[in-house]
Enzyme design. Structure first.
Site, PDB file in Angstrom:
ATOM      1  N   ASN A   1      28.127  31.697  36.032  1.00 30.86           N
ATOM      2  CA  ASN A   1      29.457  32.178  36.248  1.00 30.86           C
ATOM      3  C   ASN A   1      30.023  31.707  38.054  1.00 30.86           C
ATOM      4  OD1 ASN A   1      31.411  33.572  37.220  1.00 30.86           O
ATOM      5  ND2 ASN A   1      30.802  35.396  35.776  1.00 30.86           N
TER       6      ASN A   1
ATOM      7  N   ASN B   1      31.665  33.371  39.501  1.00 25.56           N
ATOM      8  CA  ASN B   1      32.648  34.337  40.241  1.00 25.56           C
ATOM      9  C   ASN B   1      31.174  34.568  40.607  1.00 25.56           C
ATOM     10  OD1 ASN B   1      34.731  33.842  40.176  1.00 25.56           O
ATOM     11  ND2 ASN B   1      35.157  34.332  37.688  1.00 25.56           N
ATOM     12  N   CYS B   2      29.695  35.055  40.005  1.00 24.89           N
ATOM     13  CA  CYS B   2      28.195  35.643  40.140  1.00 24.89           C
ATOM     14  C   CYS B   2      27.266  35.340  41.469  1.00 24.89           C
ATOM     15  CB  CYS B   2      27.952  35.734  38.483  1.00 24.89           C
ATOM     16  SG  CYS B   2      25.851  36.756  39.124  1.00 24.89           S
ATOM     17  N   GLY B   3      26.993  35.864  42.074  1.00 19.70           N
ATOM     18  CA  GLY B   3      26.379  36.241  43.318  1.00 19.70           C
ATOM     19  C   GLY B   3      25.062  35.241  43.032  1.00 19.70           C
TER      20      GLY B   3
ATOM     21  N   ARG C   1      25.537  31.783  41.597  1.00 18.51           N
ATOM     22  CA  ARG C   1      25.782  30.977  42.506  1.00 18.51           C
ATOM     23  C   ARG C   1      24.658  30.387  43.282  1.00 18.51           C
ATOM     24  NH1 ARG C   1      30.114  34.182  43.177  1.00 18.51           N
ATOM     25  NH2 ARG C   1      29.131  35.147  45.655  1.00 18.51           N
TER      26      ARG C   1
END
Length: 119
Positions: A9, A11-13, A16
């Site tokens: 995802n 949008n997920c730190g 990433r």
């Protein structure tokens, strides 16, 4: 080395960071953006099996419709939980990484080191 896959995802730190850690090992993984392309029921069941967990173990509560759907109720069967994950892919834990060394939910991010070759 066999293919490495991350159910990601962007949008997920944590997701990433795990992707960056994989790339730091010189591996370019297959990136499955599961919110855009939800995994099949068979894939989800296979991930749970590979991790030695139940289908319920793949569920994420925070930031999802988990509570609204009443998924903490033990009445839900694995088949029903898979249906919910198909309908609401945000329910899938993240990131999940698959390598030839194993399959893990990489939360915290350092868990990915268990299934990557040493640097």
């Amino acid at each position: 080395m066999s293919t490495t896959t991350i159910f990601h995802n962007p949008n997920c730190g944590t997701s990433r960071n795990v992707l960056a850690m994989i790339r730091e090992h010189g591996i370019e993984p297959e990136v499955v953006q599961y919110l855009k392309t939800p995994p099949t029921r068979e894939t989800l069941q296979g991930l749970a099996t590979a991790m030695g967990t139940t289908v319920r173990g793949l569920l994420r509560q925070k930031g999802t419709p988990y509570d609204e759907l009443g998924l903490d109720d033990p009445k839900w069967t694995d088949a029903q939980l898979l249906d919910f994950m198909q309908e609401h892919p945000i329910l899938l834990q993240r990131p999940i990484v698959v390598t030839s060394m194993g399959t893990r939910i990489c939360r915290p991010k350092e868990v990915v080191n268990e299934i990557l070759p040493p640097l």
